[in-house]
Design a protein around this motif. Structure first.
Motif, PDB file in Angstrom:
ATOM      1  N   MET A 117      46.545  82.782  94.407  1.00  0.00           N
ATOM      2  CA  MET A 117      45.751  81.561  94.459  1.00  0.00           C
ATOM      3  C   MET A 117      44.281  81.925  94.252  1.00  0.00           C
ATOM      4  O   MET A 117      43.912  83.081  94.209  1.00  0.00           O
ATOM      5  N   PHE A 118      43.448  80.946  94.163  1.00  0.00           N
ATOM      6  CA  PHE A 118      42.039  81.172  93.910  1.00  0.00           C
ATOM      7  C   PHE A 118      41.197  80.461  94.959  1.00  0.00           C
ATOM      8  O   PHE A 118      41.691  79.604  95.681  1.00  0.00           O
ATOM      9  N   THR A 119      39.961  80.821  95.053  1.00  0.00           N
ATOM     10  CA  THR A 119      39.020  80.123  95.922  1.00  0.00           C
ATOM     11  C   THR A 119      37.957  79.486  95.047  1.00  0.00           C
ATOM     12  O   THR A 119      37.470  80.097  94.104  1.00  0.00           O
ATOM     13  N   ARG A 120      37.617  78.254  95.348  1.00  0.00           N
ATOM     14  CA  ARG A 120      36.620  77.554  94.544  1.00  0.00           C
ATOM     15  C   ARG A 120      35.207  78.028  94.877  1.00  0.00           C
ATOM     16  O   ARG A 120      34.358  78.111  94.029  1.00  0.00           O
ATOM     17  N   ARG A 121      34.944  78.316  96.134  1.00  0.00           N
ATOM     18  CA  ARG A 121      33.601  78.702  96.535  1.00  0.00           C
ATOM     19  C   ARG A 121      33.513  80.210  96.633  1.00  0.00           C
ATOM     20  O   ARG A 121      34.312  80.848  97.308  1.00  0.00           O
ATOM     21  N   LYS A 122      32.568  80.769  95.910  1.00  0.00           N
ATOM     22  CA  LYS A 122      32.346  82.218  95.921  1.00  0.00           C
ATOM     23  C   LYS A 122      31.073  82.508  96.706  1.00  0.00           C
ATOM     24  O   LYS A 122      30.135  81.712  96.709  1.00  0.00           O
ATOM     25  N   VAL A 123      31.023  83.656  97.334  1.00  0.00           N
ATOM     26  CA  VAL A 123      29.877  84.051  98.162  1.00  0.00           C
ATOM     27  C   VAL A 123      29.413  85.435  97.735  1.00  0.00           C
ATOM     28  O   VAL A 123      30.227  86.312  97.475  1.00  0.00           O
ATOM     29  N   TYR A 124      28.096  85.601  97.625  1.00  0.00           N
ATOM     30  CA  TYR A 124      27.557  86.927  97.352  1.00  0.00           C
ATOM     31  C   TYR A 124      26.213  87.075  98.053  1.00  0.00           C
ATOM     32  O   TYR A 124      25.583  86.097  98.431  1.00  0.00           O
ATOM     33  N   LEU A 140      39.174  77.352  85.134  1.00  0.00           N
ATOM     34  CA  LEU A 140      39.020  78.790  84.874  1.00  0.00           C
ATOM     35  C   LEU A 140      40.281  79.570  85.226  1.00  0.00           C
ATOM     36  O   LEU A 140      40.522  80.647  84.701  1.00  0.00           O
ATOM     37  N   TYR A 141      41.075  79.026  86.136  1.00  0.00           N
ATOM     38  CA  TYR A 141      42.247  79.736  86.620  1.00  0.00           C
ATOM     39  C   TYR A 141      43.537  79.258  85.957  1.00  0.00           C
ATOM     40  O   TYR A 141      44.609  79.732  86.285  1.00  0.00           O
ATOM     41  N   MET A 142      43.444  78.291  85.030  1.00  0.00           N
ATOM     42  CA  MET A 142      44.610  77.798  84.299  1.00  0.00           C
ATOM     43  C   MET A 142      44.295  77.870  82.815  1.00  0.00           C
ATOM     44  O   MET A 142      43.741  76.933  82.249  1.00  0.00           O
ATOM     45  N   PRO A 143      44.598  78.977  82.150  1.00  0.00           N
ATOM     46  CA  PRO A 143      44.210  79.123  80.746  1.00  0.00           C
ATOM     47  C   PRO A 143      44.897  78.134  79.811  1.00  0.00           C
ATOM     48  O   PRO A 143      44.326  77.703  78.831  1.00  0.00           O
ATOM     49  N   PRO A 151      45.625  65.911  89.077  1.00  0.00           N
ATOM     50  CA  PRO A 151      45.167  66.418  90.373  1.00  0.00           C
ATOM     51  C   PRO A 151      44.827  67.913  90.369  1.00  0.00           C
ATOM     52  O   PRO A 151      43.943  68.348  91.101  1.00  0.00           O
ATOM     53  N   MET A 152      45.498  68.711  89.517  1.00  0.00           N
ATOM     54  CA  MET A 152      45.204  70.151  89.483  1.00  0.00           C
ATOM     55  C   MET A 152      43.785  70.436  88.997  1.00  0.00           C
ATOM     56  O   MET A 152      43.211  71.467  89.311  1.00  0.00           O
ATOM     57  N   TYR A 153      43.219  69.517  88.213  1.00  0.00           N
ATOM     58  CA  TYR A 153      41.878  69.715  87.676  1.00  0.00           C
ATOM     59  C   TYR A 153      40.802  69.006  88.489  1.00  0.00           C
ATOM     60  O   TYR A 153      39.638  69.058  88.140  1.00  0.00           O
ATOM     61  N   TYR A 154      41.180  68.344  89.558  1.00  0.00           N
ATOM     62  CA  TYR A 154      40.194  67.650  90.396  1.00  0.00           C
ATOM     63  C   TYR A 154      39.436  68.668  91.228  1.00  0.00           C
ATOM     64  O   TYR A 154      40.019  69.523  91.884  1.00  0.00           O
ATOM     65  N   ASP A 155      38.121  68.570  91.195  1.00  0.00           N
ATOM     66  CA  ASP A 155      37.261  69.504  91.906  1.00  0.00           C
ATOM     67  C   ASP A 155      36.162  68.721  92.614  1.00  0.00           C
ATOM     68  O   ASP A 155      35.134  68.410  92.023  1.00  0.00           O
ATOM     69  N   PRO A 156      36.357  68.366  93.884  1.00  0.00           N
ATOM     70  CA  PRO A 156      35.337  67.588  94.579  1.00  0.00           C
ATOM     71  C   PRO A 156      34.083  68.411  94.824  1.00  0.00           C
ATOM     72  O   PRO A 156      34.147  69.632  95.005  1.00  0.00           O
ATOM     73  N   TYR A 157      32.949  67.740  94.825  1.00  0.00           N
ATOM     74  CA  TYR A 157      31.684  68.414  95.102  1.00  0.00           C
ATOM     75  C   TYR A 157      31.467  68.402  96.606  1.00  0.00           C
ATOM     76  O   TYR A 157      31.409  67.341  97.220  1.00  0.00           O
ATOM     77  N   ASP A 158      31.352  69.573  97.197  1.00  0.00           N
ATOM     78  CA  ASP A 158      31.201  69.682  98.644  1.00  0.00           C
ATOM     79  C   ASP A 158      29.747  69.696  99.087  1.00  0.00           C
ATOM     80  O   ASP A 158      29.468  69.771 100.273  1.00  0.00           O
TER      81      ASP A 158
END
Length: 75
Positions: free
Chosen positions: A1-8, A32-35, A57-64
């Motif tokens: 699986m993937f995480t939408r929020r990355k931290v650095y 990016l995770y579904m070519p 729904p797989m492409y839905y990306d809510p803004y947090d």
């Protein structure tokens, strides 16, 4: 699986005039995770699709919202 929020954590120079904001975060879109779009994906009804901005729904990306300067769990 993937995480939408990355931290650095960016490099902090000893000569920076302002206090740094660490950790920094950013979001990556789900496409990016579904070519290749798989066939027969479930779909939102037309009204919901207009409200969410996508039919699938797989492409839905809510803004947090921004979380800069807040403590965020590293994933």
């Amino acid at each position: 699986m993937f995480t939408r929020r990355k931290v650095y954590e960016p490099y902090v120079s000893p000569f920076d005039p302002c206090p740094p904001i660490t950790p920094k975060t950013y979001q990556t879109p789900p496409q990016l995770y579904m070519p290749v779009q798989p066939p027969n994906l479930p779909q939102f009804d037309p009204y919901t699709a207009l409200m969410k901005g996508t039919l699938w729904p797989m492409y839905y990306d809510p803004y947090d919202g921004r979380v800069e300067g807040k403590k965020v769990e590293k994933q």
